[in-house]
Enzyme design. Structure first.
Site, mmCIF file in Angstrom:
data_model
loop_
_atom_site.group_PDB
_atom_site.id
_atom_site.type_symbol
_atom_site.label_atom_id
_atom_site.label_comp_id
_atom_site.label_asym_id
_atom_site.label_seq_id
_atom_site.Cartn_x
_atom_site.Cartn_y
_atom_site.Cartn_z
ATOM 1 N N HIS A 67 69.140 10.043 54.496
ATOM 2 C CA HIS A 67 69.038 10.329 56.108
ATOM 3 C C HIS A 67 68.422 8.914 56.706
ATOM 4 O O HIS A 67 67.366 8.954 56.686
ATOM 5 C CB HIS A 67 68.162 11.443 56.358
ATOM 6 C CG HIS A 67 68.178 11.842 57.812
ATOM 7 N ND1 HIS A 67 68.453 13.072 58.373
ATOM 8 C CD2 HIS A 67 67.645 11.300 58.869
ATOM 9 C CE1 HIS A 67 68.557 13.198 59.739
ATOM 10 N NE2 HIS A 67 67.995 12.154 59.745
ATOM 11 N N HIS A 221 70.793 17.384 62.892
ATOM 12 C CA HIS A 221 69.391 17.334 62.989
ATOM 13 C C HIS A 221 69.014 18.718 63.717
ATOM 14 O O HIS A 221 69.544 19.112 64.796
ATOM 15 C CB HIS A 221 69.174 16.453 63.983
ATOM 16 C CG HIS A 221 69.098 14.874 63.709
ATOM 17 N ND1 HIS A 221 70.142 14.319 62.980
ATOM 18 C CD2 HIS A 221 67.904 13.966 63.708
ATOM 19 C CE1 HIS A 221 70.161 13.059 62.640
ATOM 20 N NE2 HIS A 221 68.607 12.996 63.067
HETATM 21 FE FE FE2 Z 1 67.242 11.706 62.055
#
Ligand code: FE2
Length: 422
Positions: A67, A221
């Site tokens: 990420h 997210h």
């Molecule tokens: Fe992020």
């Protein structure tokens, strides 16, 4: 070229039910593949064109950063300062930059961090790139150029990330489809950024619609806020069930989970476990951003890492940001982020620290769905030699990555020299 890596302590995934035995092995590499792994001393060194002595140190598969935001990293070098330090202002500053994005600028910044990550042993990465009506598809185009630049040595997955929302950014949905056609691998999302729960649900449904069309994973997210009002993690789990969605689903950040009352948190974590959602915590950014406006005691901002791990959920961590309007530090080093995670998530017992050590290795491999990950005969000769024989010490000392090897070729080598005068 035939290479021998001798005296290797090949690290395998931590298993609390197994006693770790430190047996040294020699690894022979032929044509970029691991040919044989034997107990140390069983090869004739004269048969090899190059011999690397691992000296009993840890030899691991490459690190994985699952990420990060390569379109935005290092952007502090070219934008104004975030005066309030908030997520809101961080996003607003990016708006100003996104309107005038330059492809070569994105490519150069992304490339710089890919190189830095490689130097720290990371050869796999999943990056989110903003898809919205402000910057259009330029962030994706710039990161695709960087991906092409390093395609022979670096595995880069791209997530189409509608940071500005989908419902509240008319035109974004169409851009998301285009992004997937242009080469994004995974559908991203940020449902909590919509104006109301009904729109958040629509956002989640659109993300699943796109992923079903392209038959690809989802990595959103989710609830990156301290506010327990936001409950899109549960929406995501419910959507998996109602559609019987099969590709992998990953939820990043999930900070609100830490703010829920215990009963609701346990209810949602149970759904996460049952639906097989992978969780990614991003400790450095969320320690910096979340809890900022709390009176004392201040919340840490991370999701419930320890509870999720104890439940058997696949949990990994990411660097997320480097020197951008969200987070001013960072250097694409998974051992550094892991060290910080141990503090932030109270992972202090030996088995907990080993769990953290495994996150950028085997846990992230599972998250990315890598089939041929790991050090094994017949597999790619992709490995990292770390300057210690103990994974906990690797996290404590941020040990040098002595050799970073891809397909049998040394890509990077670090040996820090310290001098003492006492
Ligand atoms: Fe992020």
């Amino acid at each position: 070229m035939n290479i021998l890596i001798k005296n290797s302590y090949i690290y395998s995934e931590f298993d609390s039910n197994k006693k770790t035995e430190k047996l040294l092995k020699d690894i022979s590499i032929k044509n970029g593949k691991i040919d044989q792994i034997l107990d140390t001393g069983n090869f004739n060194e004269g048969d090899f064109s190059k011999v690397i002595d691992a000296k009993g140190n840890l030899v691991t598969p490459p690190f994985i950063d699952p990420h990060i935001h390569l379109d935005k990293i290092l952007i502090n070098e070219v934008v104004r300062e975030n005066v309030t330090g908030t997520l809101k202002e961080a996003i607003e500053i990016i708006w100003e930059k996104k309107k005038n994005y330059d492809l070569e600028d994105i490519r150069e910044r992304a490339g710089r961090i890919i190189r830095e990550a490689i130097s720290h042993g990371t050869l796999y990465m999943r990056t989110h790139v903003d898809i919205d009506t402000i910057g259009g598809l330029k962030p994706l185009e710039g990161v695709l150029l960087a991906k092409e630049d390093y395609k022979d040595i670096f595995h880069l997955e791209i997530v189409a990330f509608p940071q500005e929302g989908i419902i509240k950014d008319p035109g974004c949905e169409e851009l998301m489809y285009k992004a997937m056609e242009m080469g994004a691998d995974i559908v991203g999302g940020m449902p909590a950024s919509e104006n109301c729960p009904e729109d958040s649900l629509k956002h989640v449904q659109i993300v699943f619609d796109i992923a079903e069309k392209f038959n690809c994973p989802i990595d959103m997210h989710v609830d990156e806020t301290d506010d327990p009002f936001f409950r899109t993690l549960e929406m995501t789990a419910d959507e998996i069930v109602s559609r019987n969605f099969q590709p992998s689903v990953t939820a990043g950040h999930t900070c609100a989970l830490a703010s829920y009352d215990k009963k609701y948190a346990e209810y949602v974590m149970d759904k996460v476990k049952k639906t097989g959602i992978n969780m990614i915590t991003n400790p450095v950014t969320n320690l910096m951003l979340q809890g900022r406006f709390d009176d004392y005691p201040k919340r840490r901002g991370l999701t419930r890492v320890k509870e999720l791990v104890n439940l058997g959920v696949n949990v990994a961590f990411g660097q997320d940001c480097i020197k951008d309007t969200f987070y001013p530090l960072g250097r694409a080093d998974m051992l550094e982020v892991g060290n910080i995670l141990c503090h932030a998530a109270h992972m202090s017992l030996p088995h907990e620290i080993l769990e953290v050590f495994d996150m950028p290795l085997f846990k992230s491999s599972k998250l990315l769905g890598l089939d041929n990950y790991g050090i094994k005969e017949g597999g790619a000769a992709d490995l990292v030699i770390i300057d210690t024989d103990n994974p906990i010490e690797a996290l404590r000392l941020n040990s040098d990555r002595l050799f970073v090897i891809k397909d049998g070729v040394v890509l990077a080598s670090t040996k820090t020299e310290k001098k003492m005068y006492l």
